[in-house]
Write an enzyme that holds these catalytic residues in place. Structure first.
Site, short mmCIF file in Angstrom:
data_model
loop_
_atom_site.label_atom_id
_atom_site.label_comp_id
_atom_site.label_asym_id
_atom_site.label_seq_id
_atom_site.Cartn_x
_atom_site.Cartn_y
_atom_site.Cartn_z
N CYS A 88 -4.55 -1.76 5.00
CA CYS A 88 -4.27 -3.00 5.71
C CYS A 88 -5.36 -3.27 6.72
O CYS A 88 -5.48 -4.38 7.23
CB CYS A 88 -2.92 -2.94 6.40
SG CYS A 88 -2.77 -1.55 7.51
N GLU A 132 0.86 -1.17 0.00
CA GLU A 132 0.00 0.00 0.00
C GLU A 132 0.90 1.24 0.00
O GLU A 132 2.05 1.18 0.47
CB GLU A 132 -0.86 -0.03 1.26
CG GLU A 132 -1.77 1.15 1.44
CD GLU A 132 -2.51 1.09 2.76
OE1 GLU A 132 -3.54 1.78 2.86
OE2 GLU A 132 -2.08 0.38 3.66
N LYS A 192 -10.49 0.79 -1.04
CA LYS A 192 -10.57 0.25 0.31
C LYS A 192 -11.91 0.55 0.97
O LYS A 192 -12.40 1.68 0.96
CB LYS A 192 -9.44 0.82 1.17
CG LYS A 192 -9.32 0.12 2.51
CD LYS A 192 -8.28 0.77 3.38
CE LYS A 192 -8.72 2.15 3.77
NZ LYS A 192 -7.80 2.79 4.72
#
Length: 305
Positions: free
Chosen positions: A170, A47, A121
């Site tokens: 994450c 990322e 995300k």
């Protein structure tokens, strides 16, 4: 057998990015080239592969459109080396009502240099308290995604896209419902490009990755940011690949690094046959999250990022 194993080789990269986009791209190219020379067919970057900013305003200033020069460079590199790339970047939105925020996006680029899938995300990292050095409110600069993207077919298997970082990517790994959705839609591999903070990484990084692999019976590939780009921001690193039995089969050392592992779909199938958790699920008692996800995917089919 040797050629079959080489054909299924993947690489997880570990980077130390900062706000210098040109430098970050150079570092990425070194690792991608190394992995390609070693035979990796799909190469995973973390990322924030484009940049790691010091604050929300710098994120807005440095972010580019998805067709900007940074992503273009990655597309050209994938085509020149004949490899697939998975990476996390921060993308400007074309929606003027959301111009004060960006997308935290996972891109999958094929060996012809085409973007074949992209995922924004879903779970934003809005965290307060002692688990972080100072409050992190990712929703203040990031637009949340609206759907789980179905797994994409790659040369090494079907790849499910997620994200795992201090600013939220994450964070997706903490939600098993998402990984189960991807696995039930046919994923063989789950990818978590990450920028995990050092404190949370020490406690949760390995347990979470191994849990996602075990419960889905998928390979898990987690490229990672490492090091301390700024005084108040330190990343955990420890990029790794976990097999469907939950064993770590490749991992990175400290600093900039790359690790390689083979994706063995026959082994994956044998695990699922010997431990048939999918057929043992009691969806007559609890919700089958897969059904809800499919309905949402169909509804969003014609939408654009």
């Amino acid at each position: 057998m040797a050629s079959a194993r080489k054909a299924s080789l993947v690489a997880a990269c570990q980077l130390m990015c900062n706000s210098d986009k040109a430098r970050n791209l150079r570092e990425s190219k070194v690792l991608i080239t190394k992995a390609a020379q070693l035979g990796a067919k799909v190469i995973f970057l973390p990322e924030l592969s484009d940049f790691v900013s010091e604050n929300a305003q710098q994120t807005l200033d440095l972010a580019e459109p998805v067709d900007g020069p940074t992503v273009k460079s990655y597309k050209e590199l994938a085509a020149s080396l004949g490899v697939w790339l998975s990476l996390g970047v921060q993308v400007k939105t074309e929606d003027s009502s959301k111009s004060d925020r960006v997308f935290n996006r996972h891109l999958l680029i094929d060996s012809d240099g085409n973007i074949v899938e992209q995922y924004n995300k879903l779970h934003l990292f809005d965290i307060f308290g002692e688990v972080v050095a100072s409050p992190i409110v990712e929703s203040s600069w990031t637009v949340p995604g609206t759907k789980v993207v179905p797994p994409a077919a790659t040369p090494v298997g079907n790849l499910g896209l997620a994200l795992v970082s201090f600013n939220g990517k994450c964070y997706d790994m903490r939600f098993p419902e998402m990984s189960l959705c991807l696995a039930k839609q046919g994923a063989h591999i789950l990818s978590y490009p990450s920028a995990f903070t050092r404190n949370t990484g020490l406690a949760h990084w390995e347990p979470l990755l191994r849990a996602r692999a075990i419960e889905t019976q998928c390979y898990v590939v987690a490229a990672a940011q490492t090091g301390q780009p700024y005084p108040k921001l330190a990343f955990y690193g420890h990029a790794m690949v976990v097999d469907p039995w939950g064993q770590i089969i490749a991992s990175c050392h400290e600093g900039t690094d790359v690790c390689l592992a083979n994706i063995d779909l026959d082994y994956l199938k044998s695990i699922r046959k010997q431990m048939p958790v999918w057929s043992h699920r009691r969806t007559d008692v609890y919700t089958d999250v897969h059904s809800n996800t499919i309905a949402a995917n169909l509804k969003e089919q014609k939408s654009k990022y």
